[in-house]
Design a protein around this motif. Structure first.
Motif, short mmCIF file in Angstrom:
data_model
loop_
_atom_site.label_atom_id
_atom_site.label_comp_id
_atom_site.label_asym_id
_atom_site.label_seq_id
_atom_site.Cartn_x
_atom_site.Cartn_y
_atom_site.Cartn_z
N ASP A 89 0.87 -1.17 0.00
CA ASP A 89 0.00 0.00 0.00
C ASP A 89 0.92 1.23 0.00
OD1 ASP A 89 -1.63 2.16 0.60
OD2 ASP A 89 -2.69 1.15 2.23
N ARG A 90 1.06 1.84 -1.16
CA ARG A 90 2.01 2.96 -1.31
C ARG A 90 1.68 4.16 -0.43
NH1 ARG A 90 5.66 2.07 -5.26
NH2 ARG A 90 5.20 0.38 -6.72
N SER A 91 0.44 4.24 0.03
CA SER A 91 0.07 5.35 0.93
C SER A 91 0.51 5.07 2.37
CB SER A 91 -1.43 5.60 0.88
OG SER A 91 -2.14 4.51 1.44
N ARG A 92 0.77 3.81 2.69
CA ARG A 92 1.11 3.43 4.07
C ARG A 92 2.52 2.90 4.21
NH1 ARG A 92 0.17 -1.08 6.94
NH2 ARG A 92 -0.97 -2.11 5.29
N HIS A 93 3.05 2.26 3.17
CA HIS A 93 4.37 1.64 3.24
C HIS A 93 5.44 2.53 2.61
CE1 HIS A 93 1.72 -2.11 3.20
NE2 HIS A 93 2.19 -1.99 4.43
N ARG A 94 6.61 2.53 3.24
CA ARG A 94 7.73 3.33 2.72
C ARG A 94 8.53 2.51 1.73
NH1 ARG A 94 13.04 4.67 3.51
NH2 ARG A 94 13.41 3.28 5.26
#
Length: 122
Positions: A89-94
């Protein structure tokens, strides 16, 4: 280049798989909420390692799967892995970087130590 150690070669493979995902994503944010299975074959230990890591990279690239826990077992030339993680999840994971491929260059499996060495093409 990654050199992964373990008490067994199976543990070394699991640690190399963890290192692959750790190069691409900050694994501290990945939760072991889903289980994914991987099964590959190889004639020799090096082929097994290459196939295993390439399949993990394929899962990440195509399905967005990121694993933070891996349990690897061998059965002859078969590598079976049950991994736990989640969909990226690109909004949550770096995101850290991208691995383009697993390479055979300098790839080695040392059953005596035990350890495995692999170079990822970034």
């Amino acid at each position: 280049m990654v050199k992964a150690y373990g008490n067994t070669l199976e543990e070394c493979f699991a640690n190399a798989g963890y290192a692959l995902f750790d190069q691409t994503v900050d694994l501290s944010g990945i939760r072991p909420v889903e289980t994914f299975s991987v099964e590959v074959f190889g004639d020799e230990a090096e082929d097994m390692l290459y196939s295993f890591l390439s399949e993990l990279l394929f899962l990440e690239d195509c399905d967005g799967v990121v694993l933070c826990e891996l349990d690897v077992k061998f059965d002859g030339g078969k590598v079976m892995c049950e991994g736990r993680g989640e969909i990226l999840d690109r909004s949550r994971h770096r995101i850290k970087s991208e691995i383009k491929a697993v390479t055979y260059h300098m790839l080695s499996v040392d059953a005596g130590e035990p350890s495995v060495t692999v170079i990822f093409d970034v």
